[in-house]
Design an enzyme around this catalytic site. Structure first.
Site, PDB file in Angstrom:
ATOM      1  N   ASN A  24      -4.524 -34.339 -55.319  1.00 14.84           N
ATOM      2  CA  ASN A  24      -4.695 -35.295 -54.188  1.00 14.84           C
ATOM      3  C   ASN A  24      -5.382 -36.600 -54.756  1.00 14.84           C
ATOM      4  O   ASN A  24      -5.104 -37.723 -53.971  1.00 14.84           O
ATOM      5  CB  ASN A  24      -5.357 -34.729 -53.038  1.00 14.84           C
ATOM      6  CG  ASN A  24      -4.093 -33.739 -52.376  1.00 14.84           C
ATOM      7  OD1 ASN A  24      -3.160 -33.821 -52.453  1.00 14.84           O
ATOM      8  ND2 ASN A  24      -4.847 -33.119 -51.407  1.00 14.84           N
ATOM      9  N   CYS A 117       6.492 -31.202 -49.048  1.00 14.03           N
ATOM     10  CA  CYS A 117       6.598 -30.195 -48.152  1.00 14.03           C
ATOM     11  C   CYS A 117       6.873 -30.221 -46.691  1.00 14.03           C
ATOM     12  O   CYS A 117       6.596 -31.437 -46.184  1.00 14.03           O
ATOM     13  CB  CYS A 117       4.957 -29.530 -48.169  1.00 14.03           C
ATOM     14  SG  CYS A 117       4.700 -28.767 -49.870  1.00 14.03           S
ATOM     15  N   ASP A 308      -5.433 -28.773 -45.817  1.00 12.81           N
ATOM     16  CA  ASP A 308      -4.628 -28.070 -46.756  1.00 12.81           C
ATOM     17  C   ASP A 308      -5.284 -26.940 -47.069  1.00 12.81           C
ATOM     18  O   ASP A 308      -4.679 -25.986 -47.806  1.00 12.81           O
ATOM     19  CB  ASP A 308      -4.813 -29.142 -48.178  1.00 12.81           C
ATOM     20  CG  ASP A 308      -3.697 -30.001 -48.205  1.00 12.81           C
ATOM     21  OD1 ASP A 308      -2.778 -29.983 -47.183  1.00 12.81           O
ATOM     22  OD2 ASP A 308      -3.811 -31.006 -49.318  1.00 12.81           O
TER      23      ASP A 308
END
Length: 421
Positions: A24, A117, A308
């Protein structure tokens, strides 16, 4: 895309892992190289499919790219092409990070709407509204969009974000560093990856104050230089491994990680019965007895529990004694892995945005399908905790964020292998 993971579970995990650069962080950092007028080198970069797609985007707009053994070098052209290659742009949501850099480098950008996603609504309106406030003209047509900068370039703005979006904060930060005048971003996200981007840009010559707080101040500059940079370690990879050891038992030493950046995860595991020892640039986690239920966990923006990390943490509690409830307030479909948890024999149910887990004594291996990146990693943890053999399909999702998850867990004593890839 074919391939599967074969896992024969029921073994404790023991060993040492060095955590690579954060996915990230590295994805917006790669896009930010387009803001720089000299070569940029990144160290410790994991070989992820999202990184490969990012490098394809950079090559597609005219950058020179070399990558070897975790070192990536980017040389930007004097004037980049403005159209992002469709394949890699559609493959990941992080293609949105190329909007601001290309507005500065090419004066315009055309791209398909980004992929990624399917974990819930992930609109990019905050990105686009902020760029429009800085002078960009935005055109949405069918499945794509085009942005054009005014002839004099983007200008600074005092902008209040309607919610603390991490991606939008990074986009507008990249837009502000080379915009004319001063930009103030209010209601900004505070994640460590935003601080990392600001630290990199500062090393290149940007003038940024307040990154990591809700208000970021930026004085635009005319040019940024190249540099060498090592991104922060991946706190989600570290959390994934910590959760796996909590679920399977064993002892794990994590090197090159920041325990302070994963504090909510470590507090949860400690409360559930794990022993955790923080060290300088690392930690040790042990789980020898049974794991207790973790109570209720709420995700949120940093420094709250990371969204996450929620699925991979949930997998650790499938055999815990008692109830654990994970409530994700960021994405409405964060727990797409719940159906596959149940296939393994877990007692789970979804209540709105929450996943409720009542620990069972045993999980049994079976066929599973990954539907997104973190849910796929959670299925790996669950299969490692289960007795017998599991086969996980949809592994292309997992490869987006973990370099080689079979090799990673194999080093810790797991019986795991790739098949048909």
């Amino acid at each position: 895309m074919g391939g599967e993971l074969i896992i024969r579970g029921g073994r404790p995990l023991n060993g040492t892992v060095r955590i690579p650069a954060a996915k990230n962080s590295i994805l917006p950092l790669l896009a930010a190289t387009l803001l720089c007028d000299g070569p940029v080198t990144f160290e410790d970069v994991p070989a992820l499919t999202d990184v490969e797609n990012s490098l394809a985007l950079l090559r597609g707009v005219g950058c020179g790219v070399s990558s070897r053994a975790g070192r990536v070098r980017i040389c930007t052209p004097r004037r980049a092409l403005s159209v992002l290659p469709e394949g890699p742009a559609r493959a990941m949501r992080s293609s949105v990070f190329y909007l601001a850099p290309l507005l500065h480098r090419a004066g315009a950008v055309t791209m398909p709407l980004p992929g990624g996603c399917r974990i819930g609504a992930r609109p990019i309106d905050i990105h686009l509204d902020g760029l429009a406030a800085m002078g960009a003209r935005v055109e949405l047509r069918g499945g794509g969009l085009t942005l054009k900068a005014p002839p004099e370039g983007l200008h600074g703005v005092d902008w209040k974000m309607r919610l603390p979006s991490v991606g939008a904060t990074e986009t507008l930060l990249m837009a502000a560093v080379r915009a004319r005048g001063v930009t103030v971003l209010r209601g900004a996200a505070c994640e460590p990856e935003i601080e990392d981007l600001a630290r990199f840009l500062g090393k290149c010559g940007a003038l940024i104050c307040g990154a990591g707080t809700p208000t970021i101040w930026v004085q635009g500059v005319r040019a940024l230089s190249g540099t060498s940079y090592t991104p922060i370690p991946d706190r989600i990879t570290a959390s994934t491994l910590a959760g796996a050891v909590a679920g399977c038992g064993g002892r794990l030493e994590l090197e090159n990680c920041r325990p302070d950046q994963m504090a909510p995860m470590l507090a949860l595991l400690k409360r559930a019965g794990c022993q955790i020892e923080s060290r300088d640039k690392g930690l040790v986690i042990r789980r020898q007895g049974s794991l207790s239920g973790g109570g209720t966990v709420y995700t949120g923006g940093y420094p709250a529990f990371a969204t996450d990390a929620a699925p991979v943490a949930a997998a650790a509690f499938l055999r815990a004694e008692g109830e654990t409830r994970f409530c994700d307030r960021v994405f409405e479909n964060r727990f797409s892995c719940a159906e596959d948890f149940a296939r393994l024999g877990a007692d789970v149910r979804r209540e709105g945005c929450c996943l409720v887990i009542r620990g069972v004594k045993e999980l049994r291996g079976c066929a599973l399908r990954a539907r997104d990146l973190r849910g796929g990693a959670a299925l790996v943890t669950a299969a490692l905790c289960a007795e017998g053999e599991s086969r996980i399909f949809g592994v292309e999702h997992i490869r987006r964020g973990y370099e080689d998850i079979a090799e990673l867990y194999g080093r810790l004593g797991a019986d795991i292998e790739w098949a048909g890839w």
